[in-house]
Motif scaffolding. Structure first.
Motif, short mmCIF file in Angstrom:
data_model
loop_
_atom_site.label_atom_id
_atom_site.label_comp_id
_atom_site.label_asym_id
_atom_site.label_seq_id
_atom_site.Cartn_x
_atom_site.Cartn_y
_atom_site.Cartn_z
N LEU A 12 6.29 2.01 44.38
CA LEU A 12 7.75 1.90 44.32
C LEU A 12 8.25 0.76 45.19
CD1 LEU A 12 8.78 5.67 44.37
CD2 LEU A 12 9.06 4.06 42.46
N LEU A 13 7.64 0.58 46.35
CA LEU A 13 7.98 -0.55 47.22
C LEU A 13 7.73 -1.86 46.49
CD1 LEU A 13 8.79 -1.80 49.96
CD2 LEU A 13 6.38 -1.56 50.63
N GLY A 14 6.59 -1.96 45.83
CA GLY A 14 6.27 -3.17 45.07
C GLY A 14 7.26 -3.43 43.95
N LYS A 15 7.64 -2.36 43.23
CA LYS A 15 8.63 -2.53 42.16
C LYS A 15 9.97 -2.98 42.71
CE LYS A 15 6.79 0.76 38.82
NZ LYS A 15 7.05 2.00 38.08
N ARG A 16 10.35 -2.42 43.87
CA ARG A 16 11.62 -2.80 44.48
C ARG A 16 11.60 -4.27 44.91
NH1 ARG A 16 16.81 -2.90 44.55
NH2 ARG A 16 17.73 -2.90 46.62
N ILE A 17 10.49 -4.72 45.46
CA ILE A 17 10.37 -6.12 45.85
C ILE A 17 10.44 -7.02 44.61
CG2 ILE A 17 8.76 -7.84 46.80
CD1 ILE A 17 7.94 -5.61 48.84
N ALA A 18 9.76 -6.63 43.54
CA ALA A 18 9.80 -7.41 42.30
C ALA A 18 11.23 -7.46 41.76
CB ALA A 18 8.86 -6.82 41.26
N GLN A 19 11.92 -6.33 41.83
CA GLN A 19 13.30 -6.27 41.35
C GLN A 19 14.19 -7.22 42.15
OE1 GLN A 19 15.46 -2.72 42.55
NE2 GLN A 19 16.24 -2.51 40.46
N LEU A 20 14.08 -7.19 43.45
CA LEU A 20 14.88 -8.09 44.28
C LEU A 20 14.50 -9.55 44.05
CD1 LEU A 20 14.90 -6.00 47.57
CD2 LEU A 20 16.88 -6.50 46.12
N ARG A 21 13.20 -9.82 43.91
CA ARG A 21 12.75 -11.19 43.67
C ARG A 21 13.32 -11.72 42.36
NH1 ARG A 21 9.07 -13.20 40.67
NH2 ARG A 21 7.94 -11.25 40.35
N ASN A 22 13.31 -10.87 41.33
CA ASN A 22 13.83 -11.30 40.03
C ASN A 22 15.33 -11.53 40.04
OD1 ASN A 22 11.45 -11.48 38.50
ND2 ASN A 22 11.36 -9.27 38.31
N ASN A 23 16.02 -10.96 41.01
CA ASN A 23 17.46 -11.18 41.14
C ASN A 23 17.79 -12.35 42.06
OD1 ASN A 23 18.10 -9.03 39.47
ND2 ASN A 23 18.14 -7.57 41.15
N CYS A 24 16.77 -12.95 42.67
CA CYS A 24 16.97 -14.03 43.62
C CYS A 24 16.78 -15.38 42.91
CB CYS A 24 15.97 -13.89 44.77
SG CYS A 24 16.31 -14.95 46.16
N ILE A 25 17.75 -16.22 43.04
CA ILE A 25 17.73 -17.52 42.36
C ILE A 25 17.49 -18.64 43.37
CG2 ILE A 25 19.06 -19.13 40.92
CD1 ILE A 25 18.39 -16.48 39.50
N ASN A 26 16.57 -19.54 43.04
CA ASN A 26 16.33 -20.72 43.86
C ASN A 26 17.58 -21.60 43.75
OD1 ASN A 26 15.64 -23.52 44.44
ND2 ASN A 26 13.51 -22.82 44.52
N GLU A 27 18.16 -21.92 44.89
CA GLU A 27 19.40 -22.69 44.90
C GLU A 27 19.24 -24.11 44.37
OE1 GLU A 27 20.66 -22.35 48.94
OE2 GLU A 27 21.13 -20.22 48.73
N ILE A 28 18.04 -24.65 44.45
CA ILE A 28 17.80 -26.02 44.00
C ILE A 28 17.53 -26.08 42.50
CG2 ILE A 28 16.28 -28.04 44.22
CD1 ILE A 28 15.90 -27.17 47.19
N THR A 29 16.62 -25.20 42.03
CA THR A 29 16.22 -25.25 40.62
C THR A 29 17.09 -24.39 39.71
OG1 THR A 29 14.69 -23.39 40.81
CG2 THR A 29 13.80 -25.61 41.28
N GLY A 30 17.78 -23.41 40.29
CA GLY A 30 18.59 -22.50 39.47
C GLY A 30 17.76 -21.47 38.73
#
Length: 88
Positions: A12-30
């Protein structure tokens, strides 16, 4: 703690990290931040984030703190498993 409970919570911790990562956008590349990019930002091996997200490895509080910092989140938000299960 029961080993099965521990393994479930690690996934569940791994899924939560993946979820947050997928919602995080690189400010340079978009684009969404990849596992590789997150690992490089944290000074980890490329495959380490993937192992964490799949619940295949234990990690340290330092790594979890770094992950939370990259997502501009409090470390406690990584353990918001109820939100992860709702969004799964």
């Amino acid at each position: 703690m029961d080993k099965l409970v521990f393994l479930k919570e690690r996934k569940l911790l791994g899924k939560r990290i993946a979820q947050l990562r997928n919602n995080c956008i690189n400010e340079i590349t978009g684009k969404k931040i990849s596992q590789e990019e997150l690992a490089l930002r944290l000074g980890l091996a490329k495959n380490h984030i993937g192992l964490i997200e799949r619940g295949k490895t234990n990690t340290t509080v330092d790594v979890l703190y770094g992950i939370a910092k990259e997502f501009r989140e409090e470390i406690i938000s990584l353990f918001d498993f109820e939100k992860t299960e709702k969004d799964a």
